[in-house]
Design a protein around this motif. Structure first.
Motif, PDB file in Angstrom:
ATOM      1  N   UNK A   1       0.836  -1.189   0.000  1.00 61.85           N
ATOM      2  CA  UNK A   1       0.000   0.000   0.000  1.00 61.85           C
ATOM      3  C   UNK A   1       0.875   1.244   0.000  1.00 61.85           C
ATOM      4  N   UNK A   2       0.503   2.213  -0.809  1.00 57.90           N
ATOM      5  CA  UNK A   2       1.179   3.503  -0.810  1.00 57.90           C
ATOM      6  C   UNK A   2       0.711   4.312   0.401  1.00 57.90           C
TER       7      UNK A   2
ATOM      8  N   UNK B   1       4.448   4.141   3.071  1.00 60.73           N
ATOM      9  CA  UNK B   1       4.398   2.931   2.241  1.00 60.73           C
ATOM     10  C   UNK B   1       4.471   1.708   3.149  1.00 60.73           C
ATOM     11  N   UNK B   2       3.569   0.748   2.939  1.00 60.77           N
ATOM     12  CA  UNK B   2       3.504  -0.413   3.835  1.00 60.77           C
ATOM     13  C   UNK B   2       3.309  -1.701   3.051  1.00 60.77           C
ATOM     14  N   UNK B   3       3.861  -2.763   3.615  1.00 61.11           N
ATOM     15  CA  UNK B   3       3.660  -4.112   3.094  1.00 61.11           C
ATOM     16  C   UNK B   3       3.057  -4.918   4.237  1.00 61.11           C
TER      17      UNK B   3
ATOM     18  N   UNK C   1       1.868  -6.378   9.857  1.00 61.91           N
ATOM     19  CA  UNK C   1       2.736  -5.393   9.192  1.00 61.91           C
ATOM     20  C   UNK C   1       4.101  -6.033   8.943  1.00 61.91           C
ATOM     21  N   UNK C   2       4.506  -6.078   7.685  1.00 58.89           N
ATOM     22  CA  UNK C   2       5.832  -6.595   7.326  1.00 58.89           C
ATOM     23  C   UNK C   2       6.829  -5.466   7.128  1.00 58.89           C
ATOM     24  N   UNK C   3       6.368  -4.352   6.567  1.00 59.15           N
ATOM     25  CA  UNK C   3       7.225  -3.176   6.363  1.00 59.15           C
ATOM     26  C   UNK C   3       6.367  -1.928   6.490  1.00 59.15           C
ATOM     27  N   UNK C   4       6.997  -0.850   6.912  1.00 59.01           N
ATOM     28  CA  UNK C   4       6.316   0.432   6.992  1.00 59.01           C
ATOM     29  C   UNK C   4       5.504   0.602   8.264  1.00 59.01           C
ATOM     30  N   UNK C   5       4.494   1.447   8.174  1.00 56.82           N
ATOM     31  CA  UNK C   5       3.629   1.739   9.317  1.00 56.82           C
ATOM     32  C   UNK C   5       2.176   1.701   8.869  1.00 56.82           C
ATOM     33  N   UNK C   6       1.308   1.288   9.788  1.00 59.19           N
ATOM     34  CA  UNK C   6      -0.126   1.270   9.526  1.00 59.19           C
ATOM     35  C   UNK C   6      -0.814   2.067  10.621  1.00 59.19           C
ATOM     36  N   UNK C   7      -1.622   3.009  10.197  1.00 60.30           N
ATOM     37  CA  UNK C   7      -2.402   3.828  11.127  1.00 60.30           C
ATOM     38  C   UNK C   7      -3.769   3.183  11.303  1.00 60.30           C
ATOM     39  N   UNK C   8      -4.161   2.999  12.553  1.00 59.22           N
ATOM     40  CA  UNK C   8      -5.498   2.494  12.870  1.00 59.22           C
ATOM     41  C   UNK C   8      -6.227   3.622  13.576  1.00 59.22           C
TER      42      UNK C   8
ATOM     43  N   UNK D   1      -1.068   6.599   2.852  1.00 59.49           N
ATOM     44  CA  UNK D   1      -2.469   7.027   2.986  1.00 59.49           C
ATOM     45  C   UNK D   1      -3.480   6.138   2.259  1.00 59.49           C
ATOM     46  N   UNK D   2      -3.050   5.036   1.661  1.00 62.78           N
ATOM     47  CA  UNK D   2      -3.990   4.100   1.032  1.00 62.78           C
ATOM     48  C   UNK D   2      -4.648   3.257   2.121  1.00 62.78           C
ATOM     49  N   UNK D   3      -5.949   3.055   1.988  1.00 62.92           N
ATOM     50  CA  UNK D   3      -6.690   2.289   2.990  1.00 62.92           C
ATOM     51  C   UNK D   3      -6.524   0.787   2.777  1.00 62.92           C
ATOM     52  N   UNK D   4      -6.244   0.097   3.868  1.00 63.37           N
ATOM     53  CA  UNK D   4      -6.192  -1.368   3.881  1.00 63.37           C
ATOM     54  C   UNK D   4      -7.622  -1.873   4.063  1.00 63.37           C
ATOM     55  N   UNK D   5      -8.334  -1.247   4.975  1.00 67.65           N
ATOM     56  CA  UNK D   5      -9.778  -1.423   5.081  1.00 67.65           C
ATOM     57  C   UNK D   5     -10.382  -0.171   5.680  1.00 67.65           C
ATOM     58  N   UNK D   6     -11.647   0.045   5.374  1.00 70.95           N
ATOM     59  CA  UNK D   6     -12.386   1.196   5.884  1.00 70.95           C
ATOM     60  C   UNK D   6     -13.238   0.775   7.075  1.00 70.95           C
TER      61      UNK D   6
END
Length: 131
Positions: free
Chosen positions: A31-32, A99-101, A50-57, A34-39
């Motif tokens: 995911x680039x 950017x996240x994987x 999370x394998x790489x990057x950061x994810x905001x919840x 600010x791209x949503x993984x889920x809404x």
């Protein structure tokens, strides 16, 4: 982060890991920023790591105000509460903070029985309980 280092796959041989990735219908998604993984309000179907990057919840209140709940780093899991409690929708959103994987694991793996009664299936489920 290498998938082998995730706690959910702890103690598995290389062969068991490969079989588990196949059985769990796991996919690695990128995911680039600010791209949503889920809404919020999407139907929970996968467990994520999370394998790489950061994810905001975070969440959006009825007035449209955003509230960040947590910033997840490599190795962190998310989406499990709604999935395991069989909620019909997420009560939060998840998006790439940068950017996240992520590894996405299908819900069916945890909610059903393995037809072949695989040893690795039991190990992964047990590891998830510990996580």
């Amino acid at each position: 982060m290498d998938v082998r280092k995730l706690l959910i796959f702890h103690g598995l041989s290389e062969e068991e890991l490969e079989k588990s990735l196949h059985c769990t219908q796991s996919v690695i998604l990128e995911f680039q920023k600010n791209a949503y993984i889920f809404h919020q309000e999407d139907t929970p179907k996968r467990l994520y790591f999370v394998l790489e990057g950061e994810v905001e919840v975070g969440s959006v209140n009825p007035f449209g105000k955003l509230a960040r709940i947590e910033l997840l780093k490599e190795g962190d899991g998310f989406g499990e509460i709604e999935m395991f409690l069989h909620h019909l929708e997420y009560n939060c959103y998840a998006k790439a903070g940068k950017r996240a994987k992520v590894l996405a694991v299908a819900q069916d793996f945890f909610c059903g029985r393995c037809e072949r009664n695989c040893v690795h299936h039991g190990k992964v489920v047990f590891n998830m309980l510990e996580v």
